[in-house]
Design a protein around this motif. Sequence first.
Motif, PDB file in Angstrom:
ATOM      1  N   ARG A   2       0.816  -1.209   0.000  1.00 40.60           N
ATOM      2  CA  ARG A   2       0.000   0.000   0.000  1.00 40.60           C
ATOM      3  C   ARG A   2       0.852   1.262   0.000  1.00 40.60           C
ATOM      4  NH1 ARG A   2      -4.204  -1.927   4.728  1.00 40.60           N
ATOM      5  NH2 ARG A   2      -4.952  -3.764   3.658  1.00 40.60           N
ATOM      6  N   LYS A   3       0.418   2.258  -0.752  1.00 40.84           N
ATOM      7  CA  LYS A   3       1.056   3.563  -0.712  1.00 40.84           C
ATOM      8  C   LYS A   3       0.436   4.381   0.415  1.00 40.84           C
ATOM      9  CE  LYS A   3       2.298   3.767  -5.581  1.00 40.84           C
ATOM     10  NZ  LYS A   3       2.243   4.553  -6.831  1.00 40.84           N
ATOM     11  N   ARG A 207      -6.608  -1.157  -2.879  1.00 43.07           N
ATOM     12  CA  ARG A 207      -5.918  -1.755  -4.028  1.00 43.07           C
ATOM     13  C   ARG A 207      -6.123  -0.927  -5.293  1.00 43.07           C
ATOM     14  NH1 ARG A 207      -4.225  -7.209  -3.892  1.00 43.07           N
ATOM     15  NH2 ARG A 207      -4.261  -8.075  -1.789  1.00 43.07           N
ATOM     16  N   TYR A 210      -3.659   1.833  -5.153  1.00 44.05           N
ATOM     17  CA  TYR A 210      -2.290   1.363  -5.391  1.00 44.05           C
ATOM     18  C   TYR A 210      -2.064   1.098  -6.876  1.00 44.05           C
ATOM     19  CZ  TYR A 210       1.981  -1.364  -5.052  1.00 44.05           C
ATOM     20  OH  TYR A 210       3.268  -1.826  -5.220  1.00 44.05           O
ATOM     21  N   ARG A 211      -3.010   0.443  -7.511  1.00 41.20           N
ATOM     22  CA  ARG A 211      -2.853   0.074  -8.917  1.00 41.20           C
ATOM     23  C   ARG A 211      -2.988   1.276  -9.855  1.00 41.20           C
ATOM     24  NH1 ARG A 211      -2.258  -5.531 -10.856  1.00 41.20           N
ATOM     25  NH2 ARG A 211      -2.040  -6.715  -8.925  1.00 41.20           N
ATOM     26  N   PRO A 213      -3.003   5.076  -9.052  1.00 45.33           N
ATOM     27  CA  PRO A 213      -2.921   6.098  -8.007  1.00 45.33           C
ATOM     28  C   PRO A 213      -3.599   7.423  -8.336  1.00 45.33           C
ATOM     29  CG  PRO A 213      -0.779   5.718  -9.040  1.00 45.33           C
ATOM     30  CD  PRO A 213      -1.670   4.643  -9.517  1.00 45.33           C
TER      31      PRO A 213
END
Length: 341
Positions: A2-3, A207, A210-211, A213
């Motif tokens: 995770r960012k 998710r 994350y994928r 942004p």
Amino acid sequence: MRKTTTPTARRLAVAAVALGSFLALVGPTAAAGAAPADPVKTVFFGDSYTANYGIAPVNNQDNEKLFCFQATQNYPAVATKRLADNGITFDVQSDISCGGALVEHFWKEQELFGGIGKVPAQQDALKEDTQLVVGGVGGNTVGFTSVIKQCSAKLRGDEGALLPGSPVDPESPAAECKTFFESGDGKEWLDYQFERVGGDLEEMLLRMSYRAPDAERVLVGYPRLVPQDTTKCSTAAPGQTELPFADIPQDALPVLDQVQKRLNDVMKKAAADDGADFVDLYAQTGTNTACDGADRGIGGLLENSKLEVGQPLPWYGHPNEKGRDLQAQHVAAKIEEVLNR
């Protein structure tokens, strides 16, 4: 994985990039709030309500996807056309909606009904440059079809064979499902299901960030199935012989509605907590339920849909063409709002 970028920071970054590109294209005198000049890179995801099970023809680009029962004219396709008429065009990177999807199938591959094949995790369709992610999922994770089968003796038999899921407790009579879900094991089961779906939706939205942004995320709720006035459900729709909810007891219909309302609230909260947008179809389709006769936007449980596999398949409570158009209308309005702010 995770960012740590917060929803607020991510939105500010997206807004800054969009504003800079917009001003470069049209100059300093342009009005604020204009639609994006370039096609918006978009991914649609979700379950049978996004795929619009029951509406023909079905997307059959490959044999496995055929059994997702994704209509070629599902609400993502209709909303895309509607937005194009308003000057907002999409570069649809993928529509990976698939009947039977659980929330976890956003990050896990999905085995199709009958074990006929598998489709990849829906998150695989997202790209670094995806700008918009739209769709809805959650009903299968809650186990709504199991709730329906708990309350219907007919759907426990051959007439419900194509409807995934089993009754929660086959030993408890369908006629007693109201009591079953309001106390004891049934209530405990529902509480667990909602706890699960809330956690899974949170994971899914993280998710997405994350994928993709920089993508705006629009979570779409479910249209309302049961009206406030359940006496309307004691009359068959025009041209039908079965009641909209078949043999489900009259006193159990509010239970179905309460389950759906609770799911709607969980989805709305998950979106708000993670800075995503939410389309509250439940609140906007109360006069187009399965029991609204000629105005129904939902096909009855045992009403024949437009799909045939040797014989017509029932709607099983999914949006018909009118319902699909209502989904598209409200989703398009939300997308336009999101992209223009």
